[in-house]
Scaffold this motif. Structure first.
Motif, PDB file in Angstrom:
ATOM      1  N   THR A 243       1.059  -1.080   0.420  1.00  0.00           N
ATOM      2  CA  THR A 243      -0.049   0.146  -0.144  1.00  0.00           C
ATOM      3  C   THR A 243       1.231   1.587  -0.161  1.00  0.00           C
ATOM      4  OG1 THR A 243      -1.369  -0.876   1.594  1.00  0.00           O
ATOM      5  CG2 THR A 243      -1.657   1.533   1.273  1.00  0.00           C
ATOM      6  N   VAL A 244       2.092   1.179   0.894  1.00  0.00           N
ATOM      7  CA  VAL A 244       3.054   2.436   0.677  1.00  0.00           C
ATOM      8  C   VAL A 244       3.570   2.576  -0.697  1.00  0.00           C
ATOM      9  CG1 VAL A 244       4.405   3.122   2.096  1.00  0.00           C
ATOM     10  CG2 VAL A 244       3.267   2.011   3.418  1.00  0.00           C
ATOM     11  N   ALA A 245       3.761   1.531  -1.034  1.00  0.00           N
ATOM     12  CA  ALA A 245       4.789   1.403  -2.365  1.00  0.00           C
ATOM     13  C   ALA A 245       4.202   2.403  -3.067  1.00  0.00           C
ATOM     14  CB  ALA A 245       5.172   0.244  -2.496  1.00  0.00           C
ATOM     15  N   VAL A 246       2.448   1.937  -3.907  1.00  0.00           N
ATOM     16  CA  VAL A 246       1.611   3.323  -4.189  1.00  0.00           C
ATOM     17  C   VAL A 246       1.726   4.712  -4.569  1.00  0.00           C
ATOM     18  CG1 VAL A 246      -0.659   3.233  -5.414  1.00  0.00           C
ATOM     19  CG2 VAL A 246       0.354   0.478  -5.091  1.00  0.00           C
ATOM     20  N   ALA A 247       1.777   4.340  -3.062  1.00  0.00           N
ATOM     21  CA  ALA A 247       1.231   5.668  -2.571  1.00  0.00           C
ATOM     22  C   ALA A 247       3.017   6.672  -2.849  1.00  0.00           C
ATOM     23  CB  ALA A 247       0.735   6.130  -0.700  1.00  0.00           C
ATOM     24  N   LEU A 248       4.196   5.896  -2.085  1.00  0.00           N
ATOM     25  CA  LEU A 248       4.953   6.264  -2.314  1.00  0.00           C
ATOM     26  C   LEU A 248       5.364   6.252  -4.225  1.00  0.00           C
ATOM     27  CD1 LEU A 248       8.147   7.017  -1.788  1.00  0.00           C
ATOM     28  CD2 LEU A 248       8.998   4.782  -1.562  1.00  0.00           C
ATOM     29  N   ARG A 249       4.647   5.829  -5.476  1.00  0.00           N
ATOM     30  CA  ARG A 249       4.628   5.764  -6.684  1.00  0.00           C
ATOM     31  C   ARG A 249       4.037   7.092  -6.818  1.00  0.00           C
ATOM     32  NH1 ARG A 249       1.773   2.419  -9.370  1.00  0.00           N
ATOM     33  NH2 ARG A 249       0.345   4.057  -9.179  1.00  0.00           N
ATOM     34  N   ASP A 250       3.189   7.352  -6.226  1.00  0.00           N
ATOM     35  CA  ASP A 250       2.467   8.344  -6.921  1.00  0.00           C
ATOM     36  C   ASP A 250       3.043   9.367  -6.096  1.00  0.00           C
ATOM     37  OD1 ASP A 250       0.599   7.071  -7.919  1.00  0.00           O
ATOM     38  OD2 ASP A 250      -1.223   6.399  -5.831  1.00  0.00           O
ATOM     39  N   ALA A 251       3.749  10.085  -4.961  1.00  0.00           N
ATOM     40  CA  ALA A 251       3.772  11.004  -4.390  1.00  0.00           C
ATOM     41  C   ALA A 251       5.302  11.884  -5.092  1.00  0.00           C
ATOM     42  CB  ALA A 251       4.567  10.593  -2.989  1.00  0.00           C
TER      43      ALA A 251
ATOM     44  N   LEU B 107      13.148  -8.712  11.583  1.00  0.00           N
ATOM     45  CA  LEU B 107      13.660  -7.761  10.413  1.00  0.00           C
ATOM     46  C   LEU B 107      14.433  -6.912  11.870  1.00  0.00           C
ATOM     47  CD1 LEU B 107      10.775  -7.738   8.671  1.00  0.00           C
ATOM     48  CD2 LEU B 107      13.057  -7.996   7.483  1.00  0.00           C
ATOM     49  N   LEU B 108      14.073  -6.348  12.500  1.00  0.00           N
ATOM     50  CA  LEU B 108      14.322  -5.986  13.849  1.00  0.00           C
ATOM     51  C   LEU B 108      15.683  -6.723  14.168  1.00  0.00           C
ATOM     52  CD1 LEU B 108      14.234  -3.644  15.733  1.00  0.00           C
ATOM     53  CD2 LEU B 108      13.315  -5.012  17.548  1.00  0.00           C
ATOM     54  N   ALA B 109      15.760  -7.164  14.525  1.00  0.00           N
ATOM     55  CA  ALA B 109      17.110  -8.349  14.995  1.00  0.00           C
ATOM     56  C   ALA B 109      18.087  -7.579  13.755  1.00  0.00           C
ATOM     57  CB  ALA B 109      17.444  -9.418  15.473  1.00  0.00           C
ATOM     58  N   ALA B 110      18.016  -8.637  12.417  1.00  0.00           N
ATOM     59  CA  ALA B 110      18.448  -8.081  11.057  1.00  0.00           C
ATOM     60  C   ALA B 110      19.431  -6.891  11.137  1.00  0.00           C
ATOM     61  CB  ALA B 110      17.828  -8.755  10.151  1.00  0.00           C
ATOM     62  N   GLY B 111      18.490  -5.549  11.355  1.00  0.00           N
ATOM     63  CA  GLY B 111      18.879  -4.324  10.941  1.00  0.00           C
ATOM     64  C   GLY B 111      19.012  -3.821   9.541  1.00  0.00           C
ATOM     65  N   VAL B 112      19.018  -5.038   8.716  1.00  0.00           N
ATOM     66  CA  VAL B 112      18.951  -4.597   7.373  1.00  0.00           C
ATOM     67  C   VAL B 112      18.594  -2.868   6.423  1.00  0.00           C
ATOM     68  CG1 VAL B 112      18.807  -4.596   5.024  1.00  0.00           C
ATOM     69  CG2 VAL B 112      19.106  -6.736   7.109  1.00  0.00           C
ATOM     70  N   GLU B 113      17.637  -2.232   7.158  1.00  0.00           N
ATOM     71  CA  GLU B 113      17.523  -0.907   7.058  1.00  0.00           C
ATOM     72  C   GLU B 113      18.208   0.006   7.623  1.00  0.00           C
ATOM     73  OE1 GLU B 113      16.524  -1.219  10.879  1.00  0.00           O
ATOM     74  OE2 GLU B 113      15.827  -3.151   9.373  1.00  0.00           O
ATOM     75  N   GLU B 114      18.167   1.049   6.063  1.00  0.00           N
ATOM     76  CA  GLU B 114      18.745   2.066   6.623  1.00  0.00           C
ATOM     77  C   GLU B 114      17.967   3.338   6.675  1.00  0.00           C
ATOM     78  OE1 GLU B 114      19.507   6.189   3.698  1.00  0.00           O
ATOM     79  OE2 GLU B 114      19.630   4.316   2.496  1.00  0.00           O
ATOM     80  N   LEU B 115      16.296   3.032   7.040  1.00  0.00           N
ATOM     81  CA  LEU B 115      15.696   3.681   8.442  1.00  0.00           C
ATOM     82  C   LEU B 115      14.487   3.063   8.453  1.00  0.00           C
ATOM     83  CD1 LEU B 115      12.787   5.681   6.125  1.00  0.00           C
ATOM     84  CD2 LEU B 115      14.833   6.870   5.362  1.00  0.00           C
ATOM     85  N   VAL B 116      12.848   3.313   9.321  1.00  0.00           N
ATOM     86  CA  VAL B 116      12.153   2.952  10.049  1.00  0.00           C
ATOM     87  C   VAL B 116      11.124   3.815   9.838  1.00  0.00           C
ATOM     88  CG1 VAL B 116      11.136   1.429  11.796  1.00  0.00           C
ATOM     89  CG2 VAL B 116      13.480   1.015  11.411  1.00  0.00           C
ATOM     90  N   VAL B 117       9.533   3.820   9.539  1.00  0.00           N
ATOM     91  CA  VAL B 117       9.146   4.378   9.733  1.00  0.00           C
ATOM     92  C   VAL B 117       7.765   3.569   9.783  1.00  0.00           C
ATOM     93  CG1 VAL B 117       7.675   5.771   7.891  1.00  0.00           C
ATOM     94  CG2 VAL B 117       9.702   5.904   7.226  1.00  0.00           C
ATOM     95  N   THR B 118       6.817   4.541  10.873  1.00  0.00           N
ATOM     96  CA  THR B 118       5.911   3.259  10.820  1.00  0.00           C
ATOM     97  C   THR B 118       4.711   4.097  10.352  1.00  0.00           C
ATOM     98  OG1 THR B 118       6.848   3.798  12.958  1.00  0.00           O
ATOM     99  CG2 THR B 118       4.389   3.207  13.551  1.00  0.00           C
ATOM    100  N   ASN B 119       3.878   2.948  10.109  1.00  0.00           N
ATOM    101  CA  ASN B 119       2.312   2.962   9.213  1.00  0.00           C
ATOM    102  C   ASN B 119       1.474   2.683  10.184  1.00  0.00           C
ATOM    103  OD1 ASN B 119       0.435   3.096   7.672  1.00  0.00           O
ATOM    104  ND2 ASN B 119       1.678   0.444   6.509  1.00  0.00           N
ATOM    105  N   VAL B 120       1.381   3.485  11.046  1.00  0.00           N
ATOM    106  CA  VAL B 120      -0.695   3.434  11.912  1.00  0.00           C
ATOM    107  C   VAL B 120      -0.514   4.700  11.101  1.00  0.00           C
ATOM    108  CG1 VAL B 120       0.586   3.391  13.626  1.00  0.00           C
ATOM    109  CG2 VAL B 120      -1.667   2.254  13.906  1.00  0.00           C
ATOM    110  N   ASP B 121      -2.213   4.323  11.546  1.00  0.00           N
ATOM    111  CA  ASP B 121      -3.435   6.238  11.644  1.00  0.00           C
ATOM    112  C   ASP B 121      -2.523   7.049  11.641  1.00  0.00           C
ATOM    113  OD1 ASP B 121      -4.088   4.592  14.719  1.00  0.00           O
ATOM    114  OD2 ASP B 121      -3.385   4.834  15.787  1.00  0.00           O
ATOM    115  N   ARG B 122      -2.724   6.839   9.881  1.00  0.00           N
ATOM    116  CA  ARG B 122      -2.304   8.313   8.815  1.00  0.00           C
ATOM    117  C   ARG B 122      -2.788   7.125   7.758  1.00  0.00           C
ATOM    118  NH1 ARG B 122       3.966   9.485   8.829  1.00  0.00           N
ATOM    119  NH2 ARG B 122       4.942   7.808   9.321  1.00  0.00           N
ATOM    120  N   PRO B 123      -2.711   8.133   6.612  1.00  0.00           N
ATOM    121  CA  PRO B 123      -3.155   7.666   5.589  1.00  0.00           C
ATOM    122  C   PRO B 123      -1.392   7.052   5.017  1.00  0.00           C
ATOM    123  CG  PRO B 123      -3.461  10.106   5.154  1.00  0.00           C
ATOM    124  CD  PRO B 123      -3.025   9.684   6.790  1.00  0.00           C
ATOM    125  N   PRO B 124      -1.379   6.455   3.738  1.00  0.00           N
ATOM    126  CA  PRO B 124      -0.290   5.871   3.337  1.00  0.00           C
ATOM    127  C   PRO B 124       0.436   6.663   2.389  1.00  0.00           C
ATOM    128  CG  PRO B 124      -2.375   4.879   2.622  1.00  0.00           C
ATOM    129  CD  PRO B 124      -2.898   6.034   2.703  1.00  0.00           C
TER     130      PRO B 124
END
Length: 169
Positions: free
Chosen positions: A16-24, A139-156
Motif C-alpha cells: 500500500t505504501v509502495a503505491v503511495a510512494l510511487r504516486d508521491a 527484521l528488528l534483529a537483522a537491522g538491514v534497513e537504512e531507516l524505519v517509518v511507522t505506518n499506523v493511524d495516518r494515510p499511506p
C-alpha cells in the motif's frame, strides 16, 4: 536509477505504501515505478531450498534492469520483505544499483487486524498471523534497513511523503 525496497513484516503495509510512494514521486516529476515482487515470487512454484523464490525474483530484476533504464525510470520501488544483507545485496547486484531499504513498521495489533481483514479464517490466515510476529522480531534483529517509518493511524500518502523527505528524493 535509485532503488528503494520497502521491507517490513506481513501486514505492515509495504504494498500500500509502495503505491503511495510511487504516486508521491510522480507528483514531484520523477519517473517512478513499483514492482509487485511478491507476485513475481509466486508465479512459479518455490523449490524446497528457496521457499520465497528469491532466485526467481533476482533473475527477474536482472532481466528487467535494462528495460527500466531504457524507459528512463529514475526510482524503482520494491515492496518485499528484506530479511538479510545478502538478500539486499543480491537485489543490488541484479539491478546494478545500491538498494536503500526502508522498513515499514506497525504495531502488532494493527498488523493482526489488517491480516484478519485480508484473509478468511483458515490455515492461510493462521500462517500469516504467526509469520508477522516471527518476522517482526527477525527484521528488528537483522537491522538491514537504512531507516524505519511507522505506518499506523495516518494515510499511506503521509507515510510516503515522510519516506520521500527522509530519503531526499
Amino acid at each position: 536509477m535509485q532503488v528503494v525496497a520497502l521491507s517490513g513484516t506481513v501486514g505492515a503495509g509495504k504494498s500500500t505504501v509502495a503505491v503511495a510512494l510511487r504516486d508521491a514521486l510522480l507528483a514531484r516529476g520523477l519517473a517512478a515505478g513499483e514492482v509487485d515482487v511478491d507476485a513475481i515470487a509466486t508465479e512459479t512454484p518455490s523449490p524446497p531450498d528457496d521457499p520465497f523464490n528469491e532466485r526467481v525474483v533476482v533473475a527477474h530484476l536482472r532481466t528487467m534492469r535494462p528495460l527500466w533504464r531504457d524507459a528512463g525510470l529514475e526510482v524503482l520501488i520494491l515492496p518485499r520483505v528484506i530479511e538479510t544483507v545478502a538478500q539486499r545485496d543480491a537485489y543490488a547486484d541484479a539491478l546494478g544499483e545500491p538498494v536503500r531499504v526502508v522498513r515499514i513498521d506497525a504495531p502488532t495489533a494493527t498488523r493482526h487486524a489488517r491480516l484478519v481483514a485480508r484473509h478468511p479464517p483458515g490455515p492461510e490466515r493462521d500462517w500469516h498471523l504467526a509469520r508477522t510476529d516471527v518476522l517482526a522480531v527477525l527484521l528488528l534483529a537483522a537491522g538491514v534497513e537504512e531507516l524505519v517509518v511507522t505506518n499506523v493511524d495516518r494515510p499511506p500518502s503521509a507515510v510516503a511523503s515522510q519516506i520521500v523527505d527522509l530519503l531526499g528524493l
